[in-house]
Design an enzyme around this catalytic site. Structure first.
Site, mmCIF file in Angstrom:
data_model
loop_
_atom_site.group_PDB
_atom_site.id
_atom_site.type_symbol
_atom_site.label_atom_id
_atom_site.label_comp_id
_atom_site.label_asym_id
_atom_site.label_seq_id
_atom_site.Cartn_x
_atom_site.Cartn_y
_atom_site.Cartn_z
ATOM 1 N N GLY A 324 74.386 34.027 39.138
ATOM 2 C CA GLY A 324 74.602 33.321 37.867
ATOM 3 C C GLY A 324 75.120 34.288 36.811
ATOM 4 C CD1 TRP A 327 80.240 30.536 37.455
ATOM 5 C CD2 TRP A 327 79.385 30.830 35.417
ATOM 6 N NE1 TRP A 327 80.726 29.537 36.648
ATOM 7 C CE2 TRP A 327 80.222 29.698 35.394
ATOM 8 C CE3 TRP A 327 78.737 31.211 34.243
ATOM 9 C CZ2 TRP A 327 80.425 28.941 34.241
ATOM 10 C CZ3 TRP A 327 78.934 30.460 33.097
ATOM 11 C CH2 TRP A 327 79.778 29.340 33.111
ATOM 12 C CG HIS A 328 77.312 34.113 32.324
ATOM 13 N ND1 HIS A 328 76.363 33.735 33.242
ATOM 14 C CD2 HIS A 328 77.149 33.303 31.263
ATOM 15 C CE1 HIS A 328 75.657 32.747 32.738
ATOM 16 N NE2 HIS A 328 76.109 32.453 31.534
ATOM 17 N N GLY A 329 80.680 36.760 33.913
ATOM 18 C CA GLY A 329 81.760 37.707 33.645
ATOM 19 C C GLY A 329 81.944 38.675 34.789
ATOM 20 C CG PHE A 465 81.605 33.678 30.210
ATOM 21 C CD1 PHE A 465 81.882 35.046 30.286
ATOM 22 C CD2 PHE A 465 80.703 33.244 29.282
ATOM 23 C CE1 PHE A 465 81.246 35.938 29.443
ATOM 24 C CE2 PHE A 465 80.046 34.129 28.437
ATOM 25 C CZ PHE A 465 80.322 35.469 28.516
#
Lengths: 465, 283
Positions: A324, A327-329, A465
């Site tokens: 997770g 996923w953001h960056g 993102f």
């Protein structure tokens, strides 16, 4: 295209008027697809090709899954669909990180990987693609006869689902089984104006008045400028960034949900007053709900969830949060941020399983969770891990007080978010005094401040993102 | 609820429109550097100007020059933090009246034009709205007004010379020394100056007197390759036979906070000196 730009307002008004003049579902869906493509292509037209490729890929895979009766082959196609979506995401989002990490500066491959652009919103529409493929495989959504008889209708619905402009570039991440059943002809008389108004006013207020103003203060958290700040500055700016990221992202989500309502579509709530959470698990039930439920449904459960003993549960929590985070960056600091939250969740669960609860006071628990979450945001503001550590070090070594004016202004911009959460906890919304006086005054004040006290317009943080 | 909320908003607008009429004119309502830039730009756009007024365009180096009036002529400072000469020129060209004399800073010339700033300041619809509804101007943001009243200040800048001792400013100076020692891409510099010359000559043709000036900086930067190249670039594109230059004074006589920005006392000293120089050159 920014929700706060004049171009967007024109697009919204034109689309809205035309939408309700069209007397058929097909026409309405077609119009929204066109508006969505214009919205997406506005700043980077070439990246539209990727969105179209994603739509066609997911349509092809979904069609094949729906048309296939043989169960193992359906599973194979579904796996292929998930893999294709993840490949698109990995290629565009993580190539620079891979190039930076595994290839030396002078390597041609490394250079090539570093030049790959990050298409805006890719993390959101590829996750929706995964949801579509998985839901189709599970038989939760697309009806076989309808889909196979009308492949072009299926294409239109899928294009609409993936590209619907309010949620296209920063969510909420909409699941196929929530969205597709809503596609039908919409009527002006069915609009819930008050709900749409509340969502949009609150969203624009959070974004334009809170986040956009705080942005100009938290700019000083950048390296190397933060080294010169006092301890009070460092702490208050950290608080300010925590409020800014909430106001920015929750603001975007609220605007998106409000706009979708104008077109007759209900998107899931993405934020549920997260800073009143008393535990980390509660925080993740309140923060970026569409992502956390996605990760829970499609990743945590797929890994086994909590069904295989305590150790595997902790492992699954940690793994889900690390992914997770990534996923953001595309930076290792995001993985560290994910691991930080994963560990907080695992330790909390461990403590709970053993009946260990050191903080009994509800407000102390809220403050603890808020404090830990806020420190974690430092990795968003300073993605270089060393800079984040240096920032924390400076909290213990710098002079105690500095620019009091800046501190005061940051706190003033944080206050509405504090009231927003406290209002949720303590205001009795059923009372007449709330509905007839407090609520209209609060929304009136927000509208007034949107026009008179907006900050400099900036991109939404989650666009990256 | 929607109707009542809009009614409340309109009532607040009206109350605020009346309130701002009674605010002191010199109340410092700026909250951030960006906001301060906007206030200066909007003040220039929406205040009455005489055809003989002076205007300054430049970067944050010029932003705090205290010139106010020269020979009875008003001076409008369009030196912007984090921005440059072209941003000030955009405001001047976008305004309805040109100044009689324009002071152009030479120090920070490679700063790219800020497109967002131009849009925010000059977007026709919002510009028109702000002209007739002062309540929408940056100067009257409620939080800024509240800050101004609470702090009671009339200036915002932290310009104490002692800032020089802070490590970050030493770091900033070191970075500038390194940057200045590397010179400048002369082709790029020429492109920038040629583009600037088109705008400057247009202003000149419209009767605006042009004066170039260069602020003193840290002595280690004064004769550094980059500073010399910029000076030479200016003189080749704007020949001294056609344009007037106010030469940089002895840098050693001034102190800076970070190598670039003059400290408070030095700023006053330079402002006084510059005023005298300009007074002699004004047509």
């Amino acid at each position: 295209m920014l929700f706060t730009s004049a171009a967007f307002l024109i697009l919204l008004v034109v689309t809205f008027v035309a939408y309700y003049l069209i007397p058929s579902q097909k026409g309405q869906v077609g119009l929204l697809i066109c508006a969505s493509l214009v919205f997406y292509a506005w700043n980077f037209p070439t990246l539209l090709l990727l969105l179209i490729a994603s739509i066609l890929t997911n349509w092809g895979i979904s069609y094949v899954i729906v048309s296939t009766l043989d169960s193992p082959r359906r599973k194979l196609f579904a796996t292929l669909g998930v893999a294709l979506n993840l490949s698109i995401l990995a290629f565009f989002k993580y190539s620079p990180l891979i190039g930076e990490t595994f290839f030396p500066d002078t390597s041609a491959i490394g250079d090539f990987l570093l030049t790959i652009p990050l298409p805006i919103g890719i993390s959101f529409f590829t996750f929706q693609g995964i949801s579509l493929v998985v839901d189709t495989y599970r038989g939760e959504e697309l009806q076989r006869t309808e889909a196979t008889d009308r492949p072009m209708g299926l294409l239109a619905n899928i294009a609409f689902y993936l590209a619907f402009f309010p949620q296209l570039i920063a969510g909420p991440i909409v699941k196929a089984h929530d969205f597709l059943p809503q596609i039908r002809r919409k009527f002006l008389r069915d609009i819930d104006w008050e709900t749409a108004f509340r969502f949009m006013v609150t969203g624009y207020f959070l974004k334009m008045v809170i986040a956009d103003n705080l942005k100009d203060y938290t700019y000083w958290m950048s390296y190397p400028w933060f080294q010169n700040l006092s301890v009070a500055d460092l702490l208050v700016l950290l608080l300010g960034y925590s409020v800014q990221i909430f106001a920015d992202f929750a603001g975007y989500s609220l605007i998106a949900i409000g706009i979708a309502r104008l077109f007759g579509y209900v998107l899931m709530d993405n934020f549920d007053f997260p800073y009143i959470a008393k535990s980390f698990s509660e925080f993740w039930r309140r923060w970026h709900i569409s992502l956390s439920t996605f990760l829970k449904e499609y990743l945590y459960f797929a890994l086994g969830g909590n069904r295989h003993g305590a150790l595997k549960t902790y492992r699954n929590l940690l793994l889900t949060m690390v992914l997770g985070g990534l996923w953001h960056g595309a930076a290792w600091s995001y993985a560290v941020w994910g691991a930080y939250h994963g560990m907080a969740l695992a330790l909390e669960r461990l403590a709970r399983d053993h009946g260990f609860r050191p903080l009994t006071n509800i407000w102390l628990r809220r403050l603890w969770v808020f404090g830990v979450v806020t420190v974690g945001w430092l990795l968003f503001r300073l993605p270089e891990f060393g800079h984040a550590i240096l920032y924390l070090q400076k909290i213990f070594t710098n002079q105690p007080f500095g620019n009091l004016e800046r501190l005061g202004l940051v706190l003033v911009y944080c206050l509405p978010v504090v009231f927003y959460h406290l209002g949720y906890l303590y205001l009795n919304k059923g009372k007449t005094v709330y509905r007839s006086i407090i609520q209209p005054l609060a929304y009136g004040l927000m509208i007034f401040l949107i026009f008179t006290n907006a900050g400099s317009s900036g991109d939404f943080i989650y666009f990256q993102f | 609820m929607i109707f009542r909320a809009i009614l409340a908003a309109v009532a607040l607008f009206l109350i605020w429109m009346v309130t701002i009429r009674y605010l002191p004119a010199d109340l410092d309502t700026s909250q951030t550097l960006w906001g301060e830039n906007l206030i200066h730009a909007q003040d220039y756009l929406y205040t009455e100007k005489a055809a003989t007024d002076l205007a300054i365009v430049g970067s944050s180096l010029s932003e705090n020059l205290t010139l106010d009036q020269i020979n009875g002529r008003q001076v409008h400072n369009l030196g912007f933090s984090g921005q440059g000469v072209n941003d000030g020129l955009n405001v001047i060209v976008g305004a309805d009246k040109l100044p009689g004399c324009l002071l152009v800073e030479m120090n920070v010339i490679m700063q790219e034009e800020n497109e967002q700033f131009r849009k925010v300041v000059l977007q026709p619809a919002t510009n028109l709205a702000r002209e007739y509804l002062p309540v929408l101007r940056q100067r009257y943001q409620p939080v800024g007004v509240l800050k101004g009243i609470v702090s009671g200040k009339k200036t915002t800048k932290e310009l104490n010379d002692s800032l020089q001792d802070r490590p970050i400013n030493q770091l900033s100076l070191d970075l500038k020394i390194k940057d200045y020692s590397q010179g400048v891409d002369r082709v790029e510099l020429r492109e920038v100056l040629v583009a600037l010359s088109e705008r400057i000559r247009w202003l000149q043709e419209h009767g605006v007197q042009i004066l170039f000036y260069e602020l003193p900086v840290h002595p280690k930067l004064c004769q550094a390759p980059k500073a010399v190249a910029i000076r030479e670039g200016f003189r080749s594109v704007f020949p001294p036979t056609e344009f007037t230059y106010i030469l940089q004074p002895q840098c050693a006589d001034y102190s800076t906070t970070d190598g670039h920005h003059l400290g408070e006392r030095s700023l006053d000293l330079y402002s006084d000196w510059l005023k005298q120089e300009i007074a002699l050159l004004l047509k």
